[in-house]
Design an enzyme around this catalytic site. Structure first.
Site, PDB file in Angstrom:
ATOM      1  N   CYS A   2       0.804  -1.218   0.000  1.00 27.45           N
ATOM      2  CA  CYS A   2       0.000   0.000   0.000  1.00 27.45           C
ATOM      3  C   CYS A   2       0.840   1.273   0.000  1.00 27.45           C
ATOM      4  O   CYS A   2       1.967   1.278   0.450  1.00 27.45           O
ATOM      5  CB  CYS A   2      -0.941   0.073   1.197  1.00 27.45           C
ATOM      6  SG  CYS A   2      -1.919  -1.397   1.453  1.00 27.45           S
ATOM      7  N   ARG A  29       2.893   0.688  -5.532  1.00 28.53           N
ATOM      8  CA  ARG A  29       2.935  -0.024  -4.248  1.00 28.53           C
ATOM      9  C   ARG A  29       1.712  -0.926  -4.032  1.00 28.53           C
ATOM     10  O   ARG A  29       1.634  -1.636  -3.034  1.00 28.53           O
ATOM     11  CB  ARG A  29       3.013   0.985  -3.098  1.00 28.53           C
ATOM     12  CG  ARG A  29       4.240   1.860  -3.169  1.00 28.53           C
ATOM     13  CD  ARG A  29       4.225   2.885  -2.065  1.00 28.53           C
ATOM     14  NE  ARG A  29       4.354   2.263  -0.773  1.00 28.53           N
ATOM     15  CZ  ARG A  29       5.506   1.999  -0.177  1.00 28.53           C
ATOM     16  NH1 ARG A  29       6.620   2.328  -0.761  1.00 28.53           N
ATOM     17  NH2 ARG A  29       5.532   1.427   1.007  1.00 28.53           N
ATOM     18  N   TRP A  76      -2.765  -2.650  -1.610  1.00 27.73           N
ATOM     19  CA  TRP A  76      -2.390  -4.016  -1.972  1.00 27.73           C
ATOM     20  C   TRP A  76      -2.996  -4.866  -0.876  1.00 27.73           C
ATOM     21  O   TRP A  76      -2.542  -4.835   0.268  1.00 27.73           O
ATOM     22  CB  TRP A  76      -0.864  -4.135  -2.003  1.00 27.73           C
ATOM     23  CG  TRP A  76      -0.381  -5.436  -2.541  1.00 27.73           C
ATOM     24  CD1 TRP A  76      -0.157  -5.748  -3.851  1.00 27.73           C
ATOM     25  CD2 TRP A  76      -0.012  -6.595  -1.785  1.00 27.73           C
ATOM     26  NE1 TRP A  76       0.307  -7.035  -3.952  1.00 27.73           N
ATOM     27  CE2 TRP A  76       0.404  -7.585  -2.712  1.00 27.73           C
ATOM     28  CE3 TRP A  76      -0.003  -6.912  -0.427  1.00 27.73           C
ATOM     29  CZ2 TRP A  76       0.830  -8.846  -2.311  1.00 27.73           C
ATOM     30  CZ3 TRP A  76       0.421  -8.180  -0.034  1.00 27.73           C
ATOM     31  CH2 TRP A  76       0.832  -9.129  -0.978  1.00 27.73           C
ATOM     32  N   ASN A 102      -0.729   1.680   5.842  1.00 28.01           N
ATOM     33  CA  ASN A 102       0.086   0.678   5.151  1.00 28.01           C
ATOM     34  C   ASN A 102       0.709  -0.195   6.225  1.00 28.01           C
ATOM     35  O   ASN A 102       1.395   0.313   7.107  1.00 28.01           O
ATOM     36  CB  ASN A 102       1.173   1.401   4.329  1.00 28.01           C
ATOM     37  CG  ASN A 102       2.293   0.475   3.884  1.00 28.01           C
ATOM     38  OD1 ASN A 102       2.064  -0.716   3.674  1.00 28.01           O
ATOM     39  ND2 ASN A 102       3.482   1.001   3.740  1.00 28.01           N
ATOM     40  N   GLY A 103       0.458  -1.510   6.144  1.00 26.89           N
ATOM     41  CA  GLY A 103       1.025  -2.410   7.152  1.00 26.89           C
ATOM     42  C   GLY A 103      -0.037  -3.372   7.638  1.00 26.89           C
ATOM     43  O   GLY A 103      -1.061  -3.578   6.969  1.00 26.89           O
ATOM     44  N   GLU A 475      17.685 -13.546 -13.026  1.00 28.04           N
ATOM     45  CA  GLU A 475      17.035 -12.245 -13.142  1.00 28.04           C
ATOM     46  C   GLU A 475      16.175 -12.180 -14.412  1.00 28.04           C
ATOM     47  O   GLU A 475      15.072 -11.640 -14.395  1.00 28.04           O
ATOM     48  CB  GLU A 475      18.110 -11.137 -13.117  1.00 28.04           C
ATOM     49  CG  GLU A 475      17.616  -9.729 -13.364  1.00 28.04           C
ATOM     50  CD  GLU A 475      16.603  -9.222 -12.350  1.00 28.04           C
ATOM     51  OE1 GLU A 475      16.343  -9.893 -11.328  1.00 28.04           O
ATOM     52  OE2 GLU A 475      16.033  -8.145 -12.589  1.00 28.04           O
ATOM     53  N   LYS A 479      12.121 -11.533 -14.447  1.00 26.55           N
ATOM     54  CA  LYS A 479      11.426 -10.483 -15.207  1.00 26.55           C
ATOM     55  C   LYS A 479      10.276 -11.093 -16.001  1.00 26.55           C
ATOM     56  O   LYS A 479       9.182 -10.552 -16.044  1.00 26.55           O
ATOM     57  CB  LYS A 479      12.365  -9.792 -16.196  1.00 26.55           C
ATOM     58  CG  LYS A 479      13.449  -8.884 -15.675  1.00 26.55           C
ATOM     59  CD  LYS A 479      13.007  -7.746 -14.832  1.00 26.55           C
ATOM     60  CE  LYS A 479      12.932  -8.167 -13.417  1.00 26.55           C
ATOM     61  NZ  LYS A 479      13.334  -7.338 -12.371  1.00 26.55           N
ATOM     62  N   GLU A 482       7.402 -12.198 -13.689  1.00 26.83           N
ATOM     63  CA  GLU A 482       6.817 -11.031 -13.006  1.00 26.83           C
ATOM     64  C   GLU A 482       5.845 -10.253 -13.878  1.00 26.83           C
ATOM     65  O   GLU A 482       4.766  -9.911 -13.433  1.00 26.83           O
ATOM     66  CB  GLU A 482       7.953 -10.044 -12.676  1.00 26.83           C
ATOM     67  CG  GLU A 482       8.459 -10.012 -11.275  1.00 26.83           C
ATOM     68  CD  GLU A 482       9.569  -8.977 -11.105  1.00 26.83           C
ATOM     69  OE1 GLU A 482      10.446  -8.838 -11.989  1.00 26.83           O
ATOM     70  OE2 GLU A 482       9.559  -8.291 -10.082  1.00 26.83           O
ATOM     71  N   HIS A 498      18.855 -32.975 -14.821  1.00 25.60           N
ATOM     72  CA  HIS A 498      18.323 -33.689 -13.656  1.00 25.60           C
ATOM     73  C   HIS A 498      16.868 -33.313 -13.403  1.00 25.60           C
ATOM     74  O   HIS A 498      16.485 -33.041 -12.271  1.00 25.60           O
ATOM     75  CB  HIS A 498      19.189 -33.396 -12.426  1.00 25.60           C
ATOM     76  CG  HIS A 498      20.604 -33.841 -12.620  1.00 25.60           C
ATOM     77  ND1 HIS A 498      21.010 -35.141 -12.463  1.00 25.60           N
ATOM     78  CD2 HIS A 498      21.700 -33.151 -13.017  1.00 25.60           C
ATOM     79  CE1 HIS A 498      22.302 -35.230 -12.728  1.00 25.60           C
ATOM     80  NE2 HIS A 498      22.749 -34.037 -13.070  1.00 25.60           N
ATOM     81  N   LYS A 596       6.060  -2.932  -5.513  1.00 27.91           N
ATOM     82  CA  LYS A 596       7.482  -2.602  -5.648  1.00 27.91           C
ATOM     83  C   LYS A 596       8.226  -2.785  -4.335  1.00 27.91           C
ATOM     84  O   LYS A 596       9.329  -3.297  -4.309  1.00 27.91           O
ATOM     85  CB  LYS A 596       7.647  -1.175  -6.149  1.00 27.91           C
ATOM     86  CG  LYS A 596       9.109  -0.847  -6.354  1.00 27.91           C
ATOM     87  CD  LYS A 596       9.331  -0.023  -7.566  1.00 27.91           C
ATOM     88  CE  LYS A 596      10.785   0.024  -7.962  1.00 27.91           C
ATOM     89  NZ  LYS A 596      11.224  -1.187  -8.680  1.00 27.91           N
TER      90      LYS A 596
HETATM   91  C1  G6P Z   1       9.838  -6.541  -4.793  1.00 23.95           C
HETATM   92  C2  G6P Z   1       9.987  -5.854  -6.137  1.00 23.95           C
HETATM   93  C3  G6P Z   1      11.283  -6.304  -6.801  1.00 23.95           C
HETATM   94  C4  G6P Z   1      12.463  -6.092  -5.884  1.00 23.95           C
HETATM   95  C5  G6P Z   1      12.253  -6.727  -4.506  1.00 23.95           C
HETATM   96  C6  G6P Z   1      13.314  -6.291  -3.514  1.00 23.95           C
HETATM   97  O1  G6P Z   1       9.630  -7.894  -5.010  1.00 23.95           O
HETATM   98  O2  G6P Z   1       8.881  -6.120  -6.963  1.00 23.95           O
HETATM   99  O3  G6P Z   1      11.475  -5.582  -8.003  1.00 23.95           O
HETATM  100  O4  G6P Z   1      13.610  -6.631  -6.473  1.00 23.95           O
HETATM  101  O5  G6P Z   1      11.000  -6.327  -3.977  1.00 23.95           O
HETATM  102  O6  G6P Z   1      13.205  -4.909  -3.297  1.00 23.95           O
HETATM  103  P1  G6P Z   1      14.372  -4.006  -2.741  1.00 23.95           P
HETATM  104  O7  G6P Z   1      13.790  -2.628  -2.646  1.00 23.95           O
HETATM  105  O8  G6P Z   1      14.751  -4.566  -1.412  1.00 23.95           O
HETATM  106  O9  G6P Z   1      15.498  -4.087  -3.708  1.00 23.95           O
END
Ligand code: G6P
Length: 601
Positions: A2, A29, A76, A102-103, A475, A479, A482, A498, A596
């Site tokens: 949030c 967020r 969220w 938020n929380g 990574e 992506k 995600e 395996h 995020k």
């Molecule tokens: C969330 C975001 C990712 C990010 C991760 C860690 O999952 O969607 O993009 O890599 O958090 O976030 P940070 O701010 O700790 O790098």
């Protein structure tokens, strides 16, 4: 997760439009629902609903609503479905108090039962609503809104960033922070609170990041902060943020993610120009003197950390990689002579913060690698190394990964320098990195777009590599899942025999990352194995290398060394995920179920 925002101005304006813009910035967020509460002479006006900010705001005419004080929220969902009733702001029975949060309020169920027994009527299933009723309860007993706010705070447990308006005190926004991020924006003729810095920049670049346990209120001309009932002096806590408001806007690109992919050369150049040799050398000494080294992070930041952890083997340093949320398994190891490198773009990811706190409690020295000045991680670490990627709005990290890799490569070189290794080639490579990444975009954007048209029909894909190519494969796969929602798995190529290879049949996409030339021959064997099963083989390969001829589709990237290659070879995979998401009609900036900054454990 949030996002929350609250502002109070000295004169009335179209505050609904102002709150809508703040929500658009905060939307990364969480975007299950959105809402605002504005103090009016008739009481508090609340407009909220399920849906994205643009939909909710046009449905309820946010832009036409006038006022001087208000709060806003983008959600969220944690407790309760994302529908209109559960959307924030939440209010008390009489509708004089509105709360955004938020929380998670952990003890909300017992508080709710207590309040229901006292006759309060709850509308939503959320944990947040209890706060509005608690305040109401204390006001009924004769307390002022400020006293009632403090009393209510003393009753809740858990993580929270809160902003509250009360029509009995129309020019105040009450706020509190514990674990969830919250900052004050300091203005002339207004003050505000927000979950993050980019949201503040439209109004001011003077901010005060709040610390856990702090609470208070803002008026248009004053800021009051307390901790444990004692006034906190904030006069020397104002930070000047070096980001401009424009940096946080989309500037002609269809999505923030695409903009941020294209910003990488610039973000890398700023990060490299901003390296602080003295700080790097202090941290390198810390690492060399440590009994054990940990590299900790979540998501993309963890993968950037892996490049460093694997790279340290060159200097015979066996660092332990730890996914932040798994830290407790390693807790028994943490000791006074250990050093941890904690990687986090936001500096607010709750799992990483918790891991760092557990480490420091046991005497581990923590080095933060973060993009956000004065973030919780930065404040709670023994040393800080800043990436200078500028604000990243797209939920999927892009420029923050490449800048983390670059910064960690510089730290790696510093360790090497101290142990007498020849690090000059790496330092030269680092200088060339922004240009190499620019070339990686230019050479591959068209082919990524074309290949995305094929991949959009695939249900799954494998990303295979070896050695220092593995973090890139991980990574790249992250992506893809995600933002395109294509099931993508990264595996060490040898290990693919395996198990994973059982799924491979005609046209199954397998993407190979050739960023470590020493492992090329072995990786080519794995290409052959996949081709024998008629897989669609795709490669990210060094520019000009004949390995490209062995693959059906090729992305070519100028070659540096295997560590720095992690920053350049990931670029075609970012583009491939982006264009696949677009081809599938997904919104890459707001992938479903993700946020995020993850501020819940
Ligand atoms: C969330 C975001 C990712 C990010 C991760 C860690 O999952 O969607 O993009 O890599 O958090 O976030 P940070 O701010 O700790 O790098």
């Amino acid at each position: 997760m949030c996002g929350i925002f609250g502002i109070t101005l000295s004169s009335e304006t179209t505050i609904g439009a102002l709150l809508r813009r703040a929500l658009e910035r905060l939307e990364y967020r969480g975007y299950d629902s959105a809402g605002i509460a504005i103090v009016t002479p008739q009481g508090i006006l609340i407009r909220k609903d399920a849906g994205k900010v643009a939909e909710v705001s046009s449905r309820y005419g946010f832009d036409q609503i006038r006022g001087a004080t208000g709060v806003a929220h983008t959600r969220w969902a944690t407790h309760g479905k994302p529908n209109q009733i559960n959307a924030h702001p939440h209010s008390d029975c009489s509708g004089t108090i509105a709360v955004v949060h938020n929380g998670i309020i952990e003890n909300y169920e017992e508080l709710k039962s207590e309040l229901i027994a006292k006759g309060h009527v709850f509308k939503s299933e959320t944990d947040t609503e209890v706060f509005a009723h608690l305040m109401e309860e204390y006001e009924r007993s004769g307390l002022t809104p400020w006293e009632a706010f403090k009393r209510a705070l003393s009753r809740i447990r858990g993580a929270y960033a809160l902003a509250v308006v009360d029509s009995r005190e129309p020019n105040k926004v009450f706020f509190a922070r514990n674990l969830s991020p919250l900052i004050i924006g300091v203005g002339d003729g207004f003050n505000l609170v927000a979950s993050d810095i980019p949201t503040v920049l439209e109004h001011t670049n003077r901010v005060i990041p709040l610390r856990d346990g702090e609470y208070g209120y803002i008026t248009p001309s004053s800021i009051v902060v307390e901790h444990d009932g004692v006034a906190v002096d904030i006069s020397d806590r104002v930070q000047l943020i070096p980001w401009s408001a424009d940096q946080a806007l989309r500037g002609g690109y269809q999505h923030f993610m695409l903009k941020e992919i294209h910003e990488q050369p610039e973000a890398l150049a700023s990060t490299i120009a901003g390296l602080e040799p003295r700080r790097l050398s202090e941290v390198a000494e810390m690492l060399l003197n440590a009994k054990r080294v940990y590299v900790v992070g979540a998501g993309t930041s963890y993968y950037a950390g892996l490049t460093f952890q694997l790279g340290l083997i060159e200097y015979r340093i066996a660092a332990i990689p730890i996914i932040s949320s798994e830290y407790s398994t390693y807790e028994g190891l943490f000791d006074v002579d250990d050093v941890a490198v904690a990687v986090s773009q936001s500096g607010e990811t709750i799992d990483t913060i918790r891991a760092v706190r557990a480490m420091r409690e046991r005497g581990v020295k923590v080095v933060a690698v973060t993009n956000v000045v004065a973030s919780t991680l930065a404040r709670e670490s023994d040393a800080v190394l800043y990436t200078r990627a500028g604000p990243e709005i797209g939920v999927a990290a892009t420029k923050t990964f490449t800048t983390q890799v670059a910064l960690l490569a510089a730290l790696h070189a510093q360790v090497g320098r101290i142990v007498g290794a020849d690090v000059e080639p790496r330092m030269q490579g680092l200088k060339r990195l922004p240009e190499v990444v620019r070339k990686a975009i230019e050479l591959n954007e068209g082919s990524a777009k074309a290949l995305a048209e094929r991949l959009k029909a695939s249900a799954s894909a494998y990303y295979l590599s070896r050695g220092l190519g593995m973090p890139v494969a991980l990574e790249g796969a992250l992506k893809m899942k995600e933002i395109a929602y294509v099931h993508a798995e990264a595996y060490p190529a040898g290990e693919s025999k395996h198990g994973p290879i059982a799924l491979v049949e005609s046209k199954f996409p397998v993407i190979f990352v050739f960023s470590d030339p020493s492992l090329k021959e072995k990786l080519l064997n794995n290409v052959a194995e996949m081709q024998a099963r008629e897989a669609l083989t795709i490669g990210v390969v060094p520019r000009g290398d004949d390995v490209g001829k062995k693959l059906k589709y090729v992305f070519e990237v100028p070659h540096l060394d295997p560590l720095l290659n992690s920053a350049a070879f990931v670029v075609p995979l970012q583009l491939l995920a982006y264009y696949t998401a677009v081809a599938l009609g997904r919104d890459p900036d707001k992938p479903r179920n993700l946020a995020k900054t993850v501020t819940v454990e």
